[in-house]
Design an enzyme around this catalytic site. Structure first.
Site, PDB file in Angstrom:
ATOM      1  N   LYS A  66       0.837  -1.206   0.000  1.00 54.43           N
ATOM      2  CA  LYS A  66       0.000   0.000   0.000  1.00 54.43           C
ATOM      3  C   LYS A  66       0.873   1.258   0.000  1.00 54.43           C
ATOM      4  O   LYS A  66       2.062   1.187   0.331  1.00 54.43           O
ATOM      5  CB  LYS A  66      -0.900  -0.019   1.239  1.00 54.43           C
ATOM      6  CG  LYS A  66      -0.116   0.004   2.549  1.00 54.43           C
ATOM      7  CD  LYS A  66      -1.005  -0.285   3.755  1.00 54.43           C
ATOM      8  CE  LYS A  66      -0.204  -0.259   5.046  1.00 54.43           C
ATOM      9  NZ  LYS A  66      -0.987  -0.758   6.187  1.00 54.43           N
ATOM     10  N   ARG A 164     -10.476  -0.172  15.577  1.00 52.51           N
ATOM     11  CA  ARG A 164     -10.376   0.577  14.327  1.00 52.51           C
ATOM     12  C   ARG A 164     -11.291  -0.119  13.317  1.00 52.51           C
ATOM     13  O   ARG A 164     -12.492  -0.096  13.490  1.00 52.51           O
ATOM     14  CB  ARG A 164      -8.903   0.650  13.891  1.00 52.51           C
ATOM     15  CG  ARG A 164      -8.612   1.750  12.893  1.00 52.51           C
ATOM     16  CD  ARG A 164      -7.141   1.809  12.497  1.00 52.51           C
ATOM     17  NE  ARG A 164      -6.722   0.654  11.716  1.00 52.51           N
ATOM     18  CZ  ARG A 164      -5.480   0.468  11.243  1.00 52.51           C
ATOM     19  NH1 ARG A 164      -4.529   1.357  11.481  1.00 52.51           N
ATOM     20  NH2 ARG A 164      -5.179  -0.603  10.543  1.00 52.51           N
ATOM     21  N   HIS A 196      -6.341  -7.305  13.002  1.00 55.75           N
ATOM     22  CA  HIS A 196      -5.094  -6.521  13.030  1.00 55.75           C
ATOM     23  C   HIS A 196      -4.787  -6.185  14.491  1.00 55.75           C
ATOM     24  O   HIS A 196      -5.701  -5.929  15.273  1.00 55.75           O
ATOM     25  CB  HIS A 196      -5.305  -5.253  12.194  1.00 55.75           C
ATOM     26  CG  HIS A 196      -4.047  -4.575  11.735  1.00 55.75           C
ATOM     27  ND1 HIS A 196      -2.971  -5.247  11.178  1.00 55.75           N
ATOM     28  CD2 HIS A 196      -3.691  -3.255  11.720  1.00 55.75           C
ATOM     29  CE1 HIS A 196      -2.030  -4.366  10.851  1.00 55.75           C
ATOM     30  NE2 HIS A 196      -2.438  -3.160  11.176  1.00 55.75           N
ATOM     31  N   ARG A 252       1.264 -10.897   6.938  1.00 59.10           N
ATOM     32  CA  ARG A 252       1.094  -9.677   6.130  1.00 59.10           C
ATOM     33  C   ARG A 252       2.166  -8.647   6.473  1.00 59.10           C
ATOM     34  O   ARG A 252       1.860  -7.566   6.977  1.00 59.10           O
ATOM     35  CB  ARG A 252      -0.274  -9.030   6.408  1.00 59.10           C
ATOM     36  CG  ARG A 252      -1.491  -9.888   6.240  1.00 59.10           C
ATOM     37  CD  ARG A 252      -2.778  -9.052   6.315  1.00 59.10           C
ATOM     38  NE  ARG A 252      -2.880  -8.250   7.510  1.00 59.10           N
ATOM     39  CZ  ARG A 252      -3.530  -8.596   8.622  1.00 59.10           C
ATOM     40  NH1 ARG A 252      -4.158  -9.756   8.685  1.00 59.10           N
ATOM     41  NH2 ARG A 252      -3.563  -7.790   9.665  1.00 59.10           N
ATOM     42  N   TYR A 296      15.130  30.540   6.887  1.00 57.20           N
ATOM     43  CA  TYR A 296      13.978  31.224   7.490  1.00 57.20           C
ATOM     44  C   TYR A 296      14.063  31.268   9.016  1.00 57.20           C
ATOM     45  O   TYR A 296      14.313  30.241   9.656  1.00 57.20           O
ATOM     46  CB  TYR A 296      12.685  30.496   7.127  1.00 57.20           C
ATOM     47  CG  TYR A 296      12.282  30.585   5.681  1.00 57.20           C
ATOM     48  CD1 TYR A 296      12.375  31.764   4.956  1.00 57.20           C
ATOM     49  CD2 TYR A 296      11.767  29.454   5.038  1.00 57.20           C
ATOM     50  CE1 TYR A 296      11.984  31.816   3.633  1.00 57.20           C
ATOM     51  CE2 TYR A 296      11.365  29.504   3.712  1.00 57.20           C
ATOM     52  CZ  TYR A 296      11.479  30.682   3.013  1.00 57.20           C
ATOM     53  OH  TYR A 296      11.087  30.731   1.705  1.00 57.20           O
ATOM     54  N   CYS A 343      12.990  24.018   4.540  1.00 57.05           N
ATOM     55  CA  CYS A 343      12.046  24.785   3.724  1.00 57.05           C
ATOM     56  C   CYS A 343      11.333  23.836   2.763  1.00 57.05           C
ATOM     57  O   CYS A 343      11.531  22.630   2.814  1.00 57.05           O
ATOM     58  CB  CYS A 343      12.784  25.873   2.952  1.00 57.05           C
ATOM     59  SG  CYS A 343      13.901  26.838   4.001  1.00 57.05           S
ATOM     60  N   ASP A 345      11.678  23.366  -0.456  1.00 61.19           N
ATOM     61  CA  ASP A 345      12.505  22.752  -1.497  1.00 61.19           C
ATOM     62  C   ASP A 345      13.966  22.558  -1.093  1.00 61.19           C
ATOM     63  O   ASP A 345      14.740  22.038  -1.877  1.00 61.19           O
ATOM     64  CB  ASP A 345      12.506  23.630  -2.748  1.00 61.19           C
ATOM     65  CG  ASP A 345      11.116  24.055  -3.147  1.00 61.19           C
ATOM     66  OD1 ASP A 345      10.316  23.141  -3.459  1.00 61.19           O
ATOM     67  OD2 ASP A 345      10.814  25.262  -3.112  1.00 61.19           O
TER      68      ASP A 345
HETATM   69  C1  LIG Z   1      -0.221  -1.766   6.826  1.00 60.22           C
HETATM   70  C2  LIG Z   1      -0.813  -3.054   7.226  1.00 60.22           C
HETATM   71  C3  LIG Z   1      -0.018  -4.197   7.429  1.00 60.22           C
HETATM   72  C4  LIG Z   1       1.488  -4.148   7.443  1.00 60.22           C
HETATM   73  O1  LIG Z   1       1.901  -3.571   8.659  1.00 60.22           O
HETATM   74  P1  LIG Z   1       3.467  -3.473   9.031  1.00 60.22           P
HETATM   75  O2  LIG Z   1       3.480  -3.020  10.429  1.00 60.22           O
HETATM   76  O3  LIG Z   1       4.041  -2.487   8.080  1.00 60.22           O
HETATM   77  O4  LIG Z   1       4.020  -4.825   8.823  1.00 60.22           O
HETATM   78  C5  LIG Z   1      -0.645  -5.391   7.675  1.00 60.22           C
HETATM   79  N1  LIG Z   1      -1.991  -5.481   7.723  1.00 60.22           N
HETATM   80  C6  LIG Z   1      -2.784  -4.386   7.583  1.00 60.22           C
HETATM   81  C7  LIG Z   1      -4.248  -4.531   7.683  1.00 60.22           C
HETATM   82  C8  LIG Z   1      -2.229  -3.151   7.328  1.00 60.22           C
HETATM   83  O5  LIG Z   1      -3.026  -2.085   7.181  1.00 60.22           O
END
Ligand SMILES: *Cc1c(COP(=O)(O)O)cnc(C)c1O
Length: 409
Positions: A66, A164, A196, A252, A296, A343, A345
């Site tokens: 992602k 969540r 998660h 994952r 700045y 800044c 850039d």
């Molecule tokens: C981003 C994400 C992961 C990966 O998490 P990491 O901490 O980067 O390994 C796994 N599962 C879900 C649902 C996520 O949103």
């Protein structure tokens, strides 16, 4: 996002040679004339996938790509992950999943964030697995699948205590019953149940085991209702690295694949190699007298006559503005920090009175070679996590993919 073909560019005889080469010559991309760039080492990425796979050898491996592969470049990273043994790809947004499919990747693919009216038909047509946390999601998926005369593959998400996404408490029972009804009608099939972690980054946290228990109870409830999931999955990078009991049918990992640790407090790099190196070239080197405030707000004032360098990278490129006076650098062969404000850039570095640096010299913001600051160092300096450092590298920073067969997209 631009991609520069490192192999095609020719160095001319008049180019000043880079004076701080950090890669063996065969791995160094052509960067002459670039202001700021991110080198993406696809060999390191493949190696990290293999390292992580070896930790969870009995589980499927979903490479989480992602957010443009955490800023590393979606397509080249997804292809390298598959070469390294990833059997699944995972993304948050439909558009990311569509880009993978439309580029020809056929690896099994899950996407998990949707709102009412999302292009569920586009997802089903492209053979993308979908996540559902509420009955309305199932209804929209089912409607899209029915219209196409297909059966959509769904992963039911249970909130086991993250608070969540996912169905929480009694909502899980409702979601399971709803999914079961739609399965009977033939419009969806539940292939996965997933959750998660809230605290997977704190290996000793009691919620980790509590969530795991709640998860397997939720799976058992779904099975009693007649659901037969092929995959139960809950492990992110941290759980993949430190909680073998959470590996289940699929892991994952995201951040660990990019060679960064999700558990910086644990003194172990797990054999992972940082994938991204962020560099720039000095755009100007000049003398300034003691007492002349820099950039700045004059947030930095040299105490002696000195030589400063202008680094053409700013918060538009992902250099956090709160790295002012603290962002670590390797320049002119030594470690230092940003001088004054970051800044949009550019920012300035105090090279010291005796510096022989010149315009064109390479500045390393972070990487993985000995002596280089790391993305974790940047996270520590700016009170965030390494995820945010790499993911927010700006779209205008070219990603130079090196080390493995180049992306041909
Ligand atoms: C981003 C994400 C992961 C990966 O998490 P990491 O901490 O980067 O390994 C796994 N599962 C879900 C649902 C996520 O949103």
């Amino acid at each position: 996002m631009s991609e520069i073909d490192a192999s095609d560019a020719d160095r001319t005889a008049t180019d000043p040679a880079p004076r701080t080469p950090a890669h063996p010559p065969e791995a160094a991309p052509e960067t002459h004339g670039l202001t700021v760039w991110a080198e993406i080492d696809l060999d390191a990425l493949e190696s990290n996938v293999r390292t992580l796979r070896a930790l969870a050898p009995a589980s499927e491996f979903m490479a989480v790509v992602k957010a443009d592969a955490y800023g590393h470049g979606l397509l080249p990273v997804a292809r390298a992950a598959v070469r390294g043994g990833a059997t699944w790809l995972g993304v948050a947004q439909f558009a990311e999943a569509f880009e993978l499919r439309d580029a020809g990747l056929t690896t099994r693919l899950l996407t998990w964030l949707s709102v009412p009216g999302a292009d569920f038909a586009g997802a089903v047509r492209r053979d993308i697995d979908l996540s559902a946390s509420a009955p309305w999601v199932l209804d929209e998926i089912a409607a899209a699948a029915s219209a196409l005369g297909r059966t959509a593959r769904v992963h039911l998400k249970v909130d086991t205590g993250l608070g969540r996404g996912g169905a929480y408490g009694a909502d899980w029972t409702t979601l399971v019953e709803h999914a079961r009804r739609l399965e009977t009608e033939g419009s969806v099939t539940v292939v996965g149940i997933w959750t998660h972690f809230a605290h997977a980054d704190s290996p000793e946290h009691p919620t980790v085991l509590a969530q795991q228990e709640r998860f397997f109870e939720a799976v058992a409830e779904a099975e009693r209702a007649g659901i037969r999931p092929e995959l139960r999955h809950l492990a992110n990078s941290a759980a993949t690295l430190v909680h073998p009991s959470a590996h289940a049918d699929l892991v994952r990992p995201g951040i660990a694949m990019y060679g960064l640790t999700p558990v910086p407090q644990v003194e172990d790099d797990f054999g992972l190699r940082p994938v991204m190196t962020l560099r720039a070239r000095l755009a100007l080197v000049k003398a300034l007298p003691a007492g002349q405030g820099i950039s700045y707000g004059h947030a930095y004032v040299p105490e002696v006559d000195t030589v400063v360098g202008l680094v053409p990278a700013g918060y538009a490129d992902g250099v956090p503005r709160n790295a002012t006076n603290v962002g670590p650098l390797l320049v002119d062969g030594r470690r230092t920090t940003i001088a004054g404000r970051v800044c949009m850039d550019q920012f300035v570095v105090d090279l010291g009175p005796d510096s022989q640096a010149r315009a064109g010299d390479v500045v390393t913001l972070f990487g993985g070679a000995p002596g280089e600051p790391t993305a974790q160092d940047w996270a520590d300096a700016t009170d965030t996590i390494s995820y945010e450092i790499v993911t927010r590298i700006g779209a205008r920073v070219p990603r130079l993919h090196v080390g493995a067969p180049r992306d041909d997209a």
